[in-house]
Design an enzyme around this catalytic site. Structure first.
Site, PDB file in Angstrom:
ATOM      1  N   SER A  26       0.862  -1.197   0.000  1.00 13.66           N
ATOM      2  CA  SER A  26       0.000   0.000   0.000  1.00 13.66           C
ATOM      3  C   SER A  26       0.888   1.233   0.000  1.00 13.66           C
ATOM      4  O   SER A  26       2.091   1.143   0.222  1.00 13.66           O
ATOM      5  CB  SER A  26      -0.869   0.017   1.257  1.00 13.66           C
ATOM      6  OG  SER A  26      -0.100   0.425   2.373  1.00 13.66           O
ATOM      7  N   ASP A  27       0.307   2.396  -0.224  1.00  9.35           N
ATOM      8  CA  ASP A  27       1.063   3.610   0.031  1.00  9.35           C
ATOM      9  C   ASP A  27       0.926   3.922   1.529  1.00  9.35           C
ATOM     10  O   ASP A  27       0.169   3.278   2.259  1.00  9.35           O
ATOM     11  CB  ASP A  27       0.588   4.776  -0.853  1.00  9.35           C
ATOM     12  CG  ASP A  27       1.683   5.848  -0.983  1.00  9.35           C
ATOM     13  OD1 ASP A  27       2.671   5.801  -0.217  1.00  9.35           O
ATOM     14  OD2 ASP A  27       1.557   6.737  -1.848  1.00  9.35           O
ATOM     15  N   TYR A  28       1.673   4.905   1.965  1.00  4.70           N
ATOM     16  CA  TYR A  28       1.768   5.303   3.373  1.00  4.70           C
ATOM     17  C   TYR A  28       0.363   5.511   3.988  1.00  4.70           C
ATOM     18  O   TYR A  28      -0.323   6.469   3.618  1.00  4.70           O
ATOM     19  CB  TYR A  28       2.543   6.610   3.408  1.00  4.70           C
ATOM     20  CG  TYR A  28       3.205   6.976   4.692  1.00  4.70           C
ATOM     21  CD1 TYR A  28       4.570   6.832   4.859  1.00  4.70           C
ATOM     22  CD2 TYR A  28       2.473   7.517   5.732  1.00  4.70           C
ATOM     23  CE1 TYR A  28       5.202   7.208   6.028  1.00  4.70           C
ATOM     24  CE2 TYR A  28       3.091   7.895   6.912  1.00  4.70           C
ATOM     25  CZ  TYR A  28       4.453   7.739   7.055  1.00  4.70           C
ATOM     26  OH  TYR A  28       5.070   8.123   8.209  1.00  4.70           O
TER      27      TYR A  28
END
Ligand code: BGC
Length: 758
Positions: A282-284
């Site tokens: 995932s992104d942050y």
């Protein structure tokens, strides 16, 4: 011929059977390991927390250290330093039950300590070997310091320069973007991921992140499938085809479902259609952010993400804290947890971490292979190739290495701003400002007078927002008029003025969208005053995005756009200003006249009412107050020499089936210097079942010519180059007439037509 084929076939057989054998070995290893893993340990592998409070020497006692011991961590990111990473890895392989090594990631976006130009700048070199080389060097430096995984390349197509992250990608074109994606992946991963000087790439942000509405970061994306497949997805696919080891989801939604839980993107397209074999991160906190998106609480969104095809959760720990409960409640399956866990373990295996968890932690390498003279030299050379000469009236450039120069502007002496956005590991202390670069390269041949001339902007809020992470430009508290008077005084004592203006590094990048993309007001006032002196003036423009510089283009005699050139900025700019390097960069984005024209891109559709002839025409697709033209078109860039293109010559005007068409031009260097020209091939499908773009880039070659030299530049075109995703999303070509265009930019082309039947 037959013999070669047989040799080739047996080589292929050998390679396939070798790959199968090594896959079988890996699978057996992972099967055995996963049999020993508890559910908690499997979920732990899916967790990628931030590096938190780790200090060398106490790694085991930090909060993260405790989690690592408990088997709750799969990897960490953005920890810098071989010793620190070794200490943390030691906790994982000596103090956790199953001794599974961690994977260490970092945003190595355009270099490690040796920083290269921002990716948008790199793309303007149109030189895939150089781009690949920059990634190879970045990988060798990062891997010498403990890092084995980079969150790059960022391949989001961007047609909206308000979006700050346009700086991190390769611009607006899917074909060029795909070539860059491939070059970067090959540069990072090499041909053997298990070597200790290659690292795993992570293509991002999947998908369509660059199409955020109004250019506002993280904003909604909504797009037809036809546009998605033809215009936005190709670079991600190119990275997958190049064997990228991992992929990062994007923050935005697509079809009303955030990318991080979007099964269509993560499973149907990525795994089933493209056959992606790596893992998806995932992104942050993008898992947690789906709560704000409005599709459920943390447990729900975490379950949705896993079931959609997400394998690793960055920072937010939604997976870590809720998946066990979701499994009990039947909201996720054991098979999906196992699948995700296997993907992470496979990556670690392929990187060789099970064989040697410390293989990227080598004290000797970290001392001798980072920020080396050779790497810095490469950065200087590559930076010079990324600059785009936008205007050079009366051949003001190159400058003479004599006389007096007035170097003026807030960006004239700012080492902190040279590496540009997303330069986590850069040696800011050693970055070379323009002033330093000029002084060191010119010695006492040229007298340099300097003044800051203005602050970044009159708007203090904007100025503060644009100077994060210590990338400041010292504020001069004198009234603007006083600063300008000082600058004008210096200009008057000089033979030529070099104005170093534009954006500071943090005016572009993540969460740095702008609604006004002018050169900031205070700097414009300075520029006007400097022009008023009547001295020859060169604008050295720093920027992370296309700016609206219509007035500047009309008024300033010479403009050299240098983006953010990296750690060797000052040297590289000096090399080009004084003609040691002839500029050859070409824009990979369209530069609009004003914000109201956005999105403005070269490969647009014709509409039913195109402007035919001159602007303005009533009941035609245009504006009352501005023409449809950009200030600079995609592919544009000048040189210190000039090039002439002959008419386009086609090997045939009528082709059938899988035949190959050769389209060529004679390119002549008509100037007095050696120079490089990016020859661009565009194709227009005249009639097809879904409306065609007016032209699409389908090839390019960067050619170097001596003064007076002529070369034939040829492109081989096959039906593959005519393919597009049709109304049924089938990738195919349709017979008919095609316009073949070759030229120096997307606007100035010569063309010839061909008929291609099936
Ligand atoms: C960015 C990513 C980056 C990640 C990790 C996020 O905010 O969107 O591009 O890789 O942080 O630092």
């Amino acid at each position: 011929m037959k013999k070669t084929f047989l040799m080739f076939a047996s080589l292929c057989f050998f390679a396939t059977s070798y790959a199968q054998k090594s896959d079988a070995k890996m699978n057996a290893f992972i099967d055995a390991l996963m049999k020993k893993m508890t559910l908690d340990e499997k979920i732990g592998q899916l967790n990628l927390p931030g590096s938190g409070d780790i200090v060398t020497g106490q790694a085991g006692n930090s909060d993260i250290g405790k989690k690592i011991k408990a088997g709750e961590v799969g990897g960490l990111f953005n920890i810098k330093g071989e010793a620190k990473i070794r200490a943390v890895q030691k906790v994982a392989v000596e103090e956790s039950r199953l001794k599974i090594p961690l994977i260490f990631g970092m945003d190595v976006i355009h270099g490690y300590e040796t920083e290269f130009p921002i990716p948008l700048g790199l793309s303007c070199s149109w030189d895939m070997n150089l781009i690949k080389k920059s990634a190879t060097i970045a990988a060798s430096e990062a891997s010498a310091d403990g890092i084995c995984w980079t969150f790059s390349p960022m391949v989001d197509i961007a047609r909206d320069p308000r979006w700050g992250r346009i700086a991190e990608g390769a611009g607006e074109d899917p074909y060029l973007g795909s070539q860059v994606a491939k070059a970067m992946v090959e540069g990072y991963q090499g041909n053997d991921l298990s070597k200790n000087n290659t690292i795993m790439a992570c293509v991002k942000h999947y998908a369509l992140y660059g199409a955020a509405e109004a250019g506002r970061d993280y904003n909604t994306v909504d797009m037809s499938r036809i546009r998605m497949f033809n215009e936005y997805l190709p670079p991600y696919k190119a990275a997958v085809d190049a064997g990228v080891g991992s992929l990062m989801t994007s923050f935005n939604e697509v079809d009303g479902v955030p990318a991080t839980a979007n099964k269509f993107l993560l499973t149907d397209v990525l795994r089933k259609i493209w056959g992606f074999k790596g893992f998806v991160v995932s992104d942050y906190t993008s898992v947690n952010e789906m709560v704000a998106h409005g599709i459920g609480d943390l447990q729900t969104v975490s379950a949705k993400a896993l079931m959609a095809g997400l394998d690793m959760d960055m920072v937010g720990e939604g997976f870590l804290t809720t998946l066990k409960k979701s499994l009990k409640e039947g909201k996720v399956t054991q098979a999906q947890i196992d699948f995700a866990c296997r993907k992470i373990l496979e990556a670690k295996y392929k990187l060789g971490l099970f064989a040697d968890p410390y293989k990227y932690c080598n004290e000797e390498r970290s001392k001798t292979e980072i920020f080396t003279d050779a790497n810095r030299k490469a950065s200087r050379e590559i930076a010079a190739q990324s600059f785009v000469l936008l205007k050079n009236q009366g051949n003001i450039l190159p400058l003479k290495k004599s006389g007096t120069i007035a170097l003026i502007g807030p960006l004239a002496d700012s080492k902190m701003n040279m590496p540009g956005t997303w330069a986590v590991a850069a040696r800011y202390d050693k970055a070379v400002s323009l002033l330093q670069g000029l002084k060191e390269t010119l010695g006492d041949k040229v007298k340099i007078l300097t003044a800051q001339g203005s602050n970044l902007s009159y708007d203090k809020t904007f100025e503060n927002n644009a100077q994060m992470f210590g990338k400041t430009i010292p504020e001069d508290t004198r009234p603007a008029s006083e600063m300008i008077a000082e600058a004008v005084n210096i200009a008057n004592q000089s033979d030529v003025v070099v104005a170093a203006l534009g954006e500071s590094a943090e005016m572009s990048g993540e969460s740095s969208s702008r609604s006004n993309i002018d050169i900031p007001d205070a700097q414009q006032d300075l520029l006007k005053a400097l022009l008023h002196t009547g001295k020859p003036l060169v604008l050295v423009l720093f920027t992370g995005r296309p700016l609206t510089i219509k007035w500047e283009n009309d008024s300033v005699p010479a403009i050299l756009n240098v983006w953010f050139p990296g750690t060797e900025a000052g040297y590289a700019i000096s090399d080009v200003l004084f003609g040691d390097v002839n500029p050859s960069g070409k824009l990979t984005t369209t530069w609009p006249q004003n914000v109201g024209q956005i999105p403005l891109y070269y490969n647009h559709k014709n509409t039913g009412r195109p402007l035919e002839g001159k602007w303005f025409q009533k009941f035609r697709s245009n504006y009352l107050d501005v023409s449809n033209d950009p200030v600079y078109p995609f592919g544009y860039g000048l040189s210190y020499t000039t090039f002439n293109y002959s008419d386009v010559h086609l090997s045939s005007n009528s082709l059938k089936g899988n035949q190959t068409l050769t389209a060529s031009v004679q390119l002549t260097n008509t100037g007095t210097r050696k120079g490089k020209e990016v020859v661009q091939l565009y194709i227009h499908d005249v009639v097809r079942s879904i409306t065609p773009p007016v032209k699409e880039l389908k090839g390019f070659q960067k050619i170097e010519l001596q003064p007076g030299e002529t070369k034939t530049v040829s492109f081989q075109i096959t039906p593959n180059d005519l393919k597009f995703y049709n109304g049924n999303l089938k990738y195919d070509w349709e017979p008919g007439e095609f316009q073949i265009m070759i030229g120096t930019n997307s606007r100035d082309v010569k063309s010839a037509n061909v008929n291609w039947s099936k």
